[in-house]
Design a protein around this motif. Structure first.
Motif: not given
Ligand code: MN
Ligand code: UTP
Length: 497
Positions: A16, A140, A216, A218
Protein backbone atom coordinates in the motif's frame (compact mmCIF):
# COMPACT_ATOMS: atom_id res chain seq x y z
CA UNK A 1 5.32 -5.16 13.45
CA UNK A 2 9.08 -5.43 13.60
CA UNK A 3 9.10 -9.00 14.98
CA UNK A 4 9.47 -11.95 12.57
CA UNK A 5 5.73 -12.70 12.59
CA UNK A 6 5.10 -9.10 11.55
CA UNK A 7 6.46 -9.85 8.06
CA UNK A 8 2.94 -10.27 6.65
CA UNK A 9 1.91 -6.85 7.91
CA UNK A 10 5.11 -5.25 6.65
CA UNK A 11 4.49 -6.73 3.21
CA UNK A 12 0.95 -5.47 3.29
CA UNK A 13 2.08 -1.94 4.13
CA UNK A 14 4.66 -2.05 1.39
CA UNK A 15 1.97 -3.03 -1.10
CA UNK A 16 0.00 0.00 0.00
CA UNK A 17 2.97 2.26 -0.48
CA UNK A 18 3.84 2.76 3.19
CA UNK A 19 7.35 2.29 4.53
CA UNK A 20 8.82 1.77 7.99
CA UNK A 21 9.01 5.50 8.50
CA UNK A 22 5.26 5.84 7.92
CA UNK A 23 4.56 2.91 10.23
CA UNK A 24 6.53 4.65 12.92
CA UNK A 25 4.95 8.03 12.35
CA UNK A 26 1.42 6.64 12.61
CA UNK A 27 2.26 4.07 15.30
CA UNK A 28 1.01 1.23 13.10
CA UNK A 29 1.31 -2.25 14.48
CA UNK A 30 0.49 -5.86 13.87
CA UNK A 31 -1.72 -8.09 16.01
CA UNK A 32 -0.27 -11.62 15.55
CA UNK A 33 -2.48 -14.43 14.34
CA UNK A 34 -2.07 -16.62 17.44
CA UNK A 35 -4.73 -14.74 19.35
CA UNK A 36 -2.65 -14.96 22.54
CA UNK A 37 0.21 -12.57 21.85
CA UNK A 38 -1.11 -9.47 23.59
CA UNK A 39 -2.58 -11.43 26.48
CA UNK A 40 0.79 -13.08 27.12
CA UNK A 41 2.55 -9.75 26.89
CA UNK A 42 0.16 -8.07 29.32
CA UNK A 43 0.34 -10.97 31.76
CA UNK A 44 4.09 -10.41 31.80
CA UNK A 45 3.31 -6.86 32.91
CA UNK A 46 0.97 -8.02 35.67
CA UNK A 47 -2.18 -6.71 33.97
CA UNK A 48 -5.23 -8.56 35.26
CA UNK A 49 -7.66 -10.40 33.01
CA UNK A 50 -10.42 -8.07 34.20
CA UNK A 51 -8.47 -5.04 33.06
CA UNK A 52 -7.75 -6.66 29.70
CA UNK A 53 -11.47 -7.25 29.24
CA UNK A 54 -12.40 -3.76 30.46
CA UNK A 55 -9.94 -2.19 28.01
CA UNK A 56 -11.46 -4.23 25.21
CA UNK A 57 -8.18 -5.81 24.10
CA UNK A 58 -9.22 -9.33 25.10
CA UNK A 59 -12.47 -11.21 24.79
CA UNK A 60 -13.87 -14.20 26.57
CA UNK A 61 -16.52 -16.62 25.49
CA UNK A 62 -17.87 -18.69 28.32
CA UNK A 63 -15.78 -21.63 29.34
CA UNK A 64 -12.96 -20.77 26.94
CA UNK A 65 -9.67 -19.11 27.81
CA UNK A 66 -9.28 -15.40 26.94
CA UNK A 67 -8.33 -14.51 23.40
CA UNK A 68 -6.89 -11.33 21.94
CA UNK A 69 -9.67 -9.10 20.61
CA UNK A 70 -7.57 -8.28 17.55
CA UNK A 71 -5.60 -10.95 15.75
CA UNK A 72 -3.91 -11.09 12.38
CA UNK A 73 -4.69 -7.44 11.72
CA UNK A 74 -2.84 -4.27 10.88
CA UNK A 75 -3.38 -2.05 13.90
CA UNK A 76 -4.19 1.65 14.09
CA UNK A 77 -4.04 3.54 17.37
CA UNK A 78 -6.99 5.73 18.29
CA UNK A 79 -6.09 8.41 20.79
CA UNK A 80 -7.89 11.01 22.83
CA UNK A 81 -7.35 14.70 22.22
CA UNK A 82 -4.09 14.57 24.15
CA UNK A 83 -2.62 11.72 22.14
CA UNK A 84 -3.17 8.99 24.74
CA UNK A 85 -4.15 5.63 23.26
CA UNK A 86 -7.76 4.81 24.14
CA UNK A 87 -8.76 2.31 21.45
CA UNK A 88 -7.65 0.53 18.29
CA UNK A 89 -8.78 -0.11 14.78
CA UNK A 90 -7.62 -3.23 13.00
CA UNK A 91 -7.59 -3.94 9.29
CA UNK A 92 -7.68 -7.43 7.84
CA UNK A 93 -4.65 -8.21 5.70
CA UNK A 94 -6.63 -10.03 3.05
CA UNK A 95 -8.81 -7.91 0.84
CA UNK A 96 -11.76 -10.28 0.91
CA UNK A 97 -11.75 -10.78 4.70
CA UNK A 98 -14.92 -9.71 6.48
CA UNK A 99 -15.17 -7.47 8.35
CA UNK A 100 -12.49 -5.40 6.69
CA UNK A 101 -12.03 -3.26 9.79
CA UNK A 102 -12.89 -3.86 13.40
CA UNK A 103 -12.65 -1.24 16.10
CA UNK A 104 -12.46 -1.48 19.88
CA UNK A 105 -15.84 -1.65 21.52
CA UNK A 106 -17.10 1.20 23.65
CA UNK A 107 -15.67 1.33 27.14
CA UNK A 108 -15.08 3.82 29.90
CA UNK A 109 -12.26 5.45 27.92
CA UNK A 110 -13.60 5.23 24.43
CA UNK A 111 -16.85 6.20 22.81
CA UNK A 112 -16.61 6.13 19.05
CA UNK A 113 -18.90 9.08 18.45
CA UNK A 114 -16.79 11.37 20.62
CA UNK A 115 -13.42 10.99 19.01
CA UNK A 116 -11.80 11.42 15.63
CA UNK A 117 -8.87 9.54 14.18
CA UNK A 118 -5.68 11.64 14.21
CA UNK A 119 -7.40 14.52 16.00
CA UNK A 120 -4.67 15.03 18.57
CA UNK A 121 -2.07 15.61 15.84
CA UNK A 122 -4.33 17.36 13.36
CA UNK A 123 -5.67 19.97 15.74
CA UNK A 124 -2.65 22.25 15.74
CA UNK A 125 -2.19 21.82 11.99
CA UNK A 126 -5.85 22.64 11.44
CA UNK A 127 -5.67 25.81 13.48
CA UNK A 128 -2.58 26.83 11.54
CA UNK A 129 -3.97 25.95 8.11
CA UNK A 130 -7.37 27.44 8.91
CA UNK A 131 -9.05 24.32 7.63
CA UNK A 132 -9.55 20.71 8.59
CA UNK A 133 -10.29 17.80 6.25
CA UNK A 134 -12.60 15.02 7.35
CA UNK A 135 -12.02 11.83 5.37
CA UNK A 136 -13.83 8.52 5.69
CA UNK A 137 -11.08 6.11 6.72
CA UNK A 138 -7.81 5.59 8.54
CA UNK A 139 -5.85 4.97 5.38
CA UNK A 140 -7.23 8.17 3.87
CA UNK A 141 -6.00 10.18 6.83
CA UNK A 142 -2.56 8.62 6.54
CA UNK A 143 -2.36 9.33 2.81
CA UNK A 144 -3.54 12.90 3.36
CA UNK A 145 -1.02 13.59 6.10
CA UNK A 146 1.76 12.13 3.96
CA UNK A 147 0.55 14.22 1.03
CA UNK A 148 1.05 17.38 3.08
CA UNK A 149 -2.40 17.73 4.61
CA UNK A 150 -1.51 17.35 8.28
CA UNK A 151 -4.95 18.67 9.15
CA UNK A 152 -6.81 15.46 8.25
CA UNK A 153 -9.05 13.41 10.53
CA UNK A 154 -11.71 10.71 10.16
CA UNK A 155 -14.66 9.45 12.18
CA UNK A 156 -14.29 5.97 13.59
CA UNK A 157 -16.37 3.72 11.42
CA UNK A 158 -19.63 5.62 11.84
CA UNK A 159 -21.31 8.60 10.28
CA UNK A 160 -20.24 11.97 11.66
CA UNK A 161 -21.87 12.77 15.02
CA UNK A 162 -22.84 16.07 16.63
CA UNK A 163 -20.05 15.71 19.16
CA UNK A 164 -17.51 15.26 16.39
CA UNK A 165 -18.90 18.29 14.61
CA UNK A 166 -18.34 20.38 17.75
CA UNK A 167 -14.81 19.02 18.07
CA UNK A 168 -14.11 20.07 14.50
CA UNK A 169 -15.55 23.51 15.02
CA UNK A 170 -13.17 24.02 17.89
CA UNK A 171 -10.30 23.95 15.41
CA UNK A 172 -11.70 25.80 12.45
CA UNK A 173 -15.01 27.37 11.41
CA UNK A 174 -15.51 25.51 8.14
CA UNK A 175 -14.36 21.89 8.20
CA UNK A 176 -14.25 20.29 4.76
CA UNK A 177 -15.88 16.87 4.56
CA UNK A 178 -14.60 14.60 1.78
CA UNK A 179 -16.91 11.90 0.47
CA UNK A 180 -16.74 9.18 -2.11
CA UNK A 181 -18.10 10.20 -5.46
CA UNK A 182 -20.78 7.53 -5.55
CA UNK A 183 -24.40 7.45 -4.49
CA UNK A 184 -23.44 6.31 -0.99
CA UNK A 185 -21.11 9.29 -0.69
CA UNK A 186 -23.87 11.65 -1.79
CA UNK A 187 -26.18 10.14 0.82
CA UNK A 188 -23.57 10.41 3.55
CA UNK A 189 -22.93 14.03 2.61
CA UNK A 190 -26.60 14.84 2.80
CA UNK A 191 -26.82 13.17 6.20
CA UNK A 192 -23.88 15.22 7.48
CA UNK A 193 -25.40 18.41 6.07
CA UNK A 194 -28.70 17.78 7.81
CA UNK A 195 -26.91 16.93 11.02
CA UNK A 196 -25.21 20.33 10.96
CA UNK A 197 -28.28 22.50 10.29
CA UNK A 198 -29.59 22.76 13.87
CA UNK A 199 -26.08 23.59 15.09
CA UNK A 200 -25.08 26.30 12.64
CA UNK A 201 -23.97 29.49 14.29
CA UNK A 202 -22.59 32.75 12.95
CA UNK A 203 -19.38 32.01 11.04
CA UNK A 204 -19.53 28.24 11.50
CA UNK A 205 -20.46 25.90 8.69
CA UNK A 206 -19.25 22.94 6.64
CA UNK A 207 -17.91 22.47 3.17
CA UNK A 208 -18.08 19.40 0.95
CA UNK A 209 -15.79 17.68 -1.50
CA UNK A 210 -16.68 14.67 -3.64
CA UNK A 211 -13.99 12.33 -4.83
CA UNK A 212 -14.06 10.89 -8.33
CA UNK A 213 -16.03 7.68 -8.66
CA UNK A 214 -14.32 4.68 -7.08
CA UNK A 215 -11.63 6.82 -5.49
CA UNK A 216 -10.96 7.84 -1.93
CA UNK A 217 -8.32 10.36 -0.81
CA UNK A 218 -5.83 7.50 -0.39
CA UNK A 219 -6.25 6.18 -3.92
CA UNK A 220 -6.53 9.62 -5.49
CA UNK A 221 -3.33 10.86 -3.92
CA UNK A 222 -1.65 7.56 -4.86
CA UNK A 223 -2.60 7.93 -8.51
CA UNK A 224 -2.69 11.66 -9.13
CA UNK A 225 -0.65 13.15 -6.31
CA UNK A 226 -1.58 15.68 -3.64
CA UNK A 227 -2.15 18.35 -6.30
CA UNK A 228 -5.32 16.60 -7.40
CA UNK A 229 -6.55 16.73 -3.82
CA UNK A 230 -5.71 20.42 -3.54
CA UNK A 231 -7.70 21.04 -6.66
CA UNK A 232 -10.72 19.25 -5.26
CA UNK A 233 -10.41 21.11 -1.98
CA UNK A 234 -10.37 24.39 -3.84
CA UNK A 235 -13.69 23.52 -5.35
CA UNK A 236 -15.24 22.53 -2.01
CA UNK A 237 -18.92 23.35 -1.95
CA UNK A 238 -20.41 25.51 0.76
CA UNK A 239 -23.21 23.90 2.73
CA UNK A 240 -25.89 25.99 1.05
CA UNK A 241 -24.68 24.92 -2.42
CA UNK A 242 -24.62 21.31 -1.35
CA UNK A 243 -28.19 21.43 -0.09
CA UNK A 244 -29.38 23.19 -3.21
CA UNK A 245 -27.73 20.61 -5.43
CA UNK A 246 -29.15 17.75 -3.45
CA UNK A 247 -32.63 19.01 -4.16
CA UNK A 248 -32.20 20.15 -7.75
CA UNK A 249 -29.50 18.15 -9.46
CA UNK A 250 -30.69 15.96 -12.29
CA UNK A 251 -34.28 16.84 -11.53
CA UNK A 252 -36.75 18.23 -13.98
CA UNK A 253 -38.48 21.15 -12.32
CA UNK A 254 -40.41 22.39 -15.28
CA UNK A 255 -43.92 22.28 -13.85
CA UNK A 256 -45.41 24.67 -11.30
CA UNK A 257 -46.17 21.74 -9.00
CA UNK A 258 -42.57 20.54 -9.00
CA UNK A 259 -41.30 24.00 -8.44
CA UNK A 260 -43.67 24.35 -5.49
CA UNK A 261 -42.42 21.01 -4.21
CA UNK A 262 -38.85 22.26 -4.41
CA UNK A 263 -39.73 25.44 -2.53
CA UNK A 264 -41.47 23.39 0.14
CA UNK A 265 -38.40 21.16 0.57
CA UNK A 266 -36.06 24.16 0.71
CA UNK A 267 -38.11 25.87 3.34
CA UNK A 268 -38.23 22.64 5.37
CA UNK A 269 -34.43 22.64 5.31
CA UNK A 270 -34.24 26.25 6.41
CA UNK A 271 -36.65 25.43 9.22
CA UNK A 272 -34.12 22.93 10.56
CA UNK A 273 -31.73 25.79 11.27
CA UNK A 274 -32.05 26.91 14.88
CA UNK A 275 -30.18 30.20 14.58
CA UNK A 276 -32.82 32.69 13.44
CA UNK A 277 -30.44 34.94 11.57
CA UNK A 278 -28.81 32.12 9.64
CA UNK A 279 -32.18 30.56 8.89
CA UNK A 280 -33.27 33.88 7.48
CA UNK A 281 -30.19 34.14 5.27
CA UNK A 282 -30.73 30.60 4.04
CA UNK A 283 -34.29 31.44 3.10
CA UNK A 284 -33.10 34.44 1.14
CA UNK A 285 -30.33 32.46 -0.48
CA UNK A 286 -32.73 29.72 -1.53
CA UNK A 287 -35.27 32.26 -2.81
CA UNK A 288 -32.58 33.87 -4.88
CA UNK A 289 -31.51 30.53 -6.31
CA UNK A 290 -35.08 29.61 -7.16
CA UNK A 291 -35.47 32.95 -8.87
CA UNK A 292 -32.24 32.55 -10.83
CA UNK A 293 -33.01 29.00 -11.75
CA UNK A 294 -36.39 29.72 -13.21
CA UNK A 295 -35.35 32.95 -14.80
CA UNK A 296 -32.61 31.10 -16.61
CA UNK A 297 -34.80 28.20 -17.65
CA UNK A 298 -36.15 30.38 -20.42
CA UNK A 299 -32.69 31.33 -21.50
CA UNK A 300 -31.88 27.64 -21.97
CA UNK A 301 -34.60 27.32 -24.55
CA UNK A 302 -33.21 30.17 -26.66
CA UNK A 303 -32.58 29.01 -30.21
CA UNK A 304 -29.10 30.55 -30.26
CA UNK A 305 -27.92 27.93 -27.77
CA UNK A 306 -27.47 30.14 -24.70
CA UNK A 307 -26.04 28.40 -21.67
CA UNK A 308 -28.04 26.68 -19.00
CA UNK A 309 -27.84 28.09 -15.47
CA UNK A 310 -24.15 28.86 -15.06
CA UNK A 311 -22.95 27.71 -11.71
CA UNK A 312 -22.58 30.58 -9.32
CA UNK A 313 -20.19 29.91 -6.54
CA UNK A 314 -20.62 31.59 -3.22
CA UNK A 315 -17.64 29.82 -1.75
CA UNK A 316 -15.22 31.79 0.35
CA UNK A 317 -11.65 32.19 -0.85
CA UNK A 318 -9.57 29.07 -0.49
CA UNK A 319 -7.08 28.95 2.32
CA UNK A 320 -4.24 26.77 1.19
CA UNK A 321 -2.01 24.46 3.11
CA UNK A 322 0.19 26.13 5.66
CA UNK A 323 3.32 27.56 4.16
CA UNK A 324 2.33 26.95 0.57
CA UNK A 325 1.94 30.00 -1.57
CA UNK A 326 -1.30 29.91 -3.41
CA UNK A 327 -1.18 30.87 -7.07
CA UNK A 328 -3.16 33.93 -8.02
CA UNK A 329 -6.43 33.18 -9.74
CA UNK A 330 -6.25 33.80 -13.43
CA UNK A 331 -2.52 33.23 -13.73
CA UNK A 332 -1.18 30.50 -15.95
CA UNK A 333 0.30 28.47 -13.09
CA UNK A 334 -2.99 28.38 -11.19
CA UNK A 335 -3.78 25.00 -12.71
CA UNK A 336 -0.82 22.77 -13.42
CA UNK A 337 -0.84 20.54 -16.51
CA UNK A 338 -0.67 17.36 -14.40
CA UNK A 339 -3.63 18.41 -12.35
CA UNK A 340 -5.44 19.45 -15.50
CA UNK A 341 -4.92 15.98 -16.91
CA UNK A 342 -6.25 14.30 -13.79
CA UNK A 343 -9.19 16.62 -13.77
CA UNK A 344 -10.03 15.80 -17.35
CA UNK A 345 -9.77 12.09 -16.61
CA UNK A 346 -12.17 12.65 -13.80
CA UNK A 347 -14.55 14.54 -16.01
CA UNK A 348 -14.63 11.56 -18.31
CA UNK A 349 -15.62 9.38 -15.41
CA UNK A 350 -18.39 11.71 -14.34
CA UNK A 351 -19.56 11.65 -17.94
CA UNK A 352 -19.60 7.87 -18.05
CA UNK A 353 -21.58 7.76 -14.88
CA UNK A 354 -24.14 10.10 -16.35
CA UNK A 355 -24.23 8.07 -19.54
CA UNK A 356 -25.02 5.00 -17.44
CA UNK A 357 -27.88 6.81 -15.76
CA UNK A 358 -29.17 7.99 -19.12
CA UNK A 359 -29.02 4.45 -20.49
CA UNK A 360 -31.03 3.16 -17.54
CA UNK A 361 -33.58 5.92 -17.98
CA UNK A 362 -34.15 5.12 -21.64
CA UNK A 363 -34.55 1.44 -20.85
CA UNK A 364 -37.19 2.43 -18.34
CA UNK A 365 -38.94 4.49 -21.01
CA UNK A 366 -38.80 1.55 -23.43
CA UNK A 367 -40.33 -0.78 -20.88
CA UNK A 368 -43.12 1.70 -20.12
CA UNK A 369 -43.87 2.11 -23.82
CA UNK A 370 -44.23 -1.62 -24.23
CA UNK A 371 -46.35 -1.81 -21.13
CA UNK A 372 -48.71 0.67 -22.73
CA UNK A 373 -47.92 1.21 -26.42
CA UNK A 374 -50.84 3.59 -26.69
CA UNK A 375 -48.56 6.18 -25.04
CA UNK A 376 -47.00 6.61 -28.47
CA UNK A 377 -50.34 7.80 -29.64
CA UNK A 378 -51.18 10.08 -26.76
CA UNK A 379 -47.70 11.53 -26.38
CA UNK A 380 -46.42 11.25 -29.94
CA UNK A 381 -44.87 14.70 -29.99
CA UNK A 382 -42.99 14.13 -26.78
CA UNK A 383 -41.81 10.72 -27.95
CA UNK A 384 -40.64 12.19 -31.24
CA UNK A 385 -38.24 14.41 -29.30
CA UNK A 386 -36.66 11.71 -27.19
CA UNK A 387 -33.71 10.50 -29.21
CA UNK A 388 -32.56 7.29 -27.51
CA UNK A 389 -28.87 6.42 -27.54
CA UNK A 390 -29.36 2.68 -27.80
CA UNK A 391 -29.92 1.77 -31.48
CA UNK A 392 -32.51 -0.95 -31.03
CA UNK A 393 -34.34 1.05 -28.41
CA UNK A 394 -34.48 3.97 -30.79
CA UNK A 395 -35.76 1.68 -33.49
CA UNK A 396 -38.54 0.61 -31.15
CA UNK A 397 -39.40 4.26 -30.64
CA UNK A 398 -39.61 4.80 -34.41
CA UNK A 399 -41.76 1.72 -34.92
CA UNK A 400 -44.20 2.87 -32.28
CA UNK A 401 -44.32 6.35 -33.79
CA UNK A 402 -44.94 4.80 -37.23
CA UNK A 403 -47.74 2.66 -35.89
CA UNK A 404 -49.28 5.67 -34.16
CA UNK A 405 -48.97 7.81 -37.28
CA UNK A 406 -50.53 5.17 -39.52
CA UNK A 407 -53.51 4.96 -37.19
CA UNK A 408 -52.91 1.28 -36.38
CA UNK A 409 -54.22 -0.16 -33.17
CA UNK A 410 -51.82 0.19 -30.31
CA UNK A 411 -53.12 -2.70 -28.24
CA UNK A 412 -50.35 -4.30 -26.31
CA UNK A 413 -50.59 -7.89 -27.61
CA UNK A 414 -50.68 -7.16 -31.36
CA UNK A 415 -47.95 -4.54 -30.99
CA UNK A 416 -45.68 -7.05 -29.30
CA UNK A 417 -46.37 -9.63 -31.98
CA UNK A 418 -45.66 -7.04 -34.65
CA UNK A 419 -42.36 -6.04 -33.04
CA UNK A 420 -41.38 -9.65 -32.69
CA UNK A 421 -42.00 -10.18 -36.38
CA UNK A 422 -39.74 -7.24 -37.10
CA UNK A 423 -36.97 -9.15 -35.34
CA UNK A 424 -37.02 -7.24 -32.08
CA UNK A 425 -37.55 -10.22 -29.78
CA UNK A 426 -34.12 -9.73 -28.27
CA UNK A 427 -34.90 -6.17 -27.25
CA UNK A 428 -38.24 -7.25 -25.82
CA UNK A 429 -36.43 -9.83 -23.72
CA UNK A 430 -33.91 -7.24 -22.63
CA UNK A 431 -36.78 -5.04 -21.48
CA UNK A 432 -38.28 -7.94 -19.60
CA UNK A 433 -41.36 -8.18 -21.81
CA UNK A 434 -42.76 -11.54 -22.89
CA UNK A 435 -43.65 -11.57 -26.60
CA UNK A 436 -46.92 -13.34 -25.83
CA UNK A 437 -48.27 -11.78 -22.72
CA UNK A 438 -50.23 -13.73 -20.19
CA UNK A 439 -53.21 -12.14 -18.56
CA UNK A 440 -53.08 -8.37 -18.77
CA UNK A 441 -51.45 -7.06 -15.64
CA UNK A 442 -53.35 -4.85 -13.32
CA UNK A 443 -51.11 -1.78 -13.40
CA UNK A 444 -53.53 1.13 -13.75
CA UNK A 445 -53.08 2.95 -17.04
CA UNK A 446 -52.89 6.34 -15.40
CA UNK A 447 -50.01 5.26 -13.27
CA UNK A 448 -48.00 4.00 -16.24
CA UNK A 449 -48.69 7.24 -18.05
CA UNK A 450 -47.57 9.32 -15.09
CA UNK A 451 -44.40 7.28 -14.79
CA UNK A 452 -43.77 7.66 -18.49
CA UNK A 453 -44.12 11.44 -18.32
CA UNK A 454 -41.83 11.68 -15.33
CA UNK A 455 -39.21 9.46 -16.92
CA UNK A 456 -39.40 11.44 -20.16
CA UNK A 457 -38.86 14.70 -18.30
CA UNK A 458 -35.91 13.24 -16.39
CA UNK A 459 -34.45 11.88 -19.60
CA UNK A 460 -34.59 15.25 -21.26
CA UNK A 461 -33.00 17.01 -18.31
CA UNK A 462 -30.22 14.44 -18.22
CA UNK A 463 -29.61 14.59 -21.95
CA UNK A 464 -29.22 18.37 -21.83
CA UNK A 465 -26.44 18.03 -19.32
CA UNK A 466 -23.87 16.17 -21.37
CA UNK A 467 -23.24 18.67 -24.19
CA UNK A 468 -22.96 21.42 -21.57
CA UNK A 469 -20.32 19.43 -19.77
CA UNK A 470 -18.38 18.74 -22.95
CA UNK A 471 -18.34 22.41 -23.84
CA UNK A 472 -17.14 23.45 -20.39
CA UNK A 473 -14.30 20.96 -20.47
CA UNK A 474 -13.20 21.77 -23.96
CA UNK A 475 -12.96 25.38 -22.92
CA UNK A 476 -11.04 24.52 -19.79
CA UNK A 477 -8.65 22.25 -21.69
CA UNK A 478 -8.05 25.06 -24.17
CA UNK A 479 -7.31 27.95 -21.84
CA UNK A 480 -6.83 26.40 -18.36
CA UNK A 481 -7.98 29.66 -16.82
CA UNK A 482 -9.38 30.01 -13.33
CA UNK A 483 -12.64 31.17 -14.77
CA UNK A 484 -13.14 28.17 -16.98
CA UNK A 485 -11.99 25.92 -14.16
CA UNK A 486 -14.77 27.32 -12.01
CA UNK A 487 -17.23 26.81 -14.82
CA UNK A 488 -16.03 23.25 -15.50
CA UNK A 489 -15.82 22.26 -11.85
CA UNK A 490 -19.57 22.25 -11.47
CA UNK A 491 -19.58 19.13 -13.62
CA UNK A 492 -17.18 17.28 -11.34
CA UNK A 493 -19.74 16.00 -8.97
CA UNK A 494 -21.35 12.69 -8.36
CA UNK A 495 -24.53 11.74 -10.04
CA UNK A 496 -27.42 11.31 -7.65
CA UNK A 497 -28.89 8.61 -9.84
MN1 MN B 1 -9.30 3.09 0.71
P1 UTP C 1 -13.73 1.97 3.77
O1 UTP C 1 -14.42 0.67 3.54
O2 UTP C 1 -14.06 3.14 2.92
O3 UTP C 1 -12.22 1.60 3.74
O4 UTP C 1 -13.94 2.34 5.27
P2 UTP C 1 -10.94 2.45 3.40
O5 UTP C 1 -10.76 3.52 4.42
O6 UTP C 1 -10.91 2.83 1.96
O7 UTP C 1 -9.88 1.36 3.73
P3 UTP C 1 -8.91 0.60 2.75
O8 UTP C 1 -8.31 1.63 1.87
O9 UTP C 1 -9.70 -0.44 2.03
O10 UTP C 1 -7.94 -0.01 3.72
C1 UTP C 1 -13.74 3.60 5.80
C2 UTP C 1 -13.68 3.51 7.29
O11 UTP C 1 -14.88 2.91 7.77
C3 UTP C 1 -14.60 2.08 8.88
C4 UTP C 1 -13.12 2.21 9.16
O12 UTP C 1 -12.94 3.23 10.11
C5 UTP C 1 -12.58 2.63 7.81
O13 UTP C 1 -11.35 3.33 7.93
N1 UTP C 1 -14.95 0.68 8.60
C6 UTP C 1 -14.94 0.19 7.34
C7 UTP C 1 -15.28 -0.14 9.64
O14 UTP C 1 -15.31 0.29 10.81
N2 UTP C 1 -15.59 -1.46 9.39
C8 UTP C 1 -15.55 -1.98 8.13
O15 UTP C 1 -15.79 -3.19 7.95
C9 UTP C 1 -15.23 -1.12 7.08
Amino acid sequence: MRAPEGAKARDYLKRRGLDGQAAKQFRLGYAPASGQALIEFLKGHNVTQDDMLAAGVARSSDGHPLRDFFFNRLMFVITDGRGRAIAFGGRALEDDAKPKYINSGENSLFSKGHHLYNFATARAAAIKAGTVIVAEGYMDVIALVRGGFAHAVAPLGTALTEDQLHLLWRTTPEPVLAFDGDAAGAKAAERAARLALPHLKAGYSLRFVFLPKDEDPDSLIGKSGPGAMTLLLEGALPLSDMLWRTLTEGKDLSTPERRAGLERDLSALAAEITDAKIADYYRRDFDQRVFERFKRRQVVRRPDGGRAEPWRSSRPPFRGKAGQPRPQPGTAEAVSPAVKASLLARAGQAGQEREGALARKEMELGALLLEQPDLAHRHGELLAELAFRDRSLDRLRHELLNLAASGSSLEKAPVLTHLERLGMAELLARLGVRPTPRQPESVPEDETEARFLRAAADFRAMAEWEPERERAFRRFAADGSEESWREASRFLRPSHE
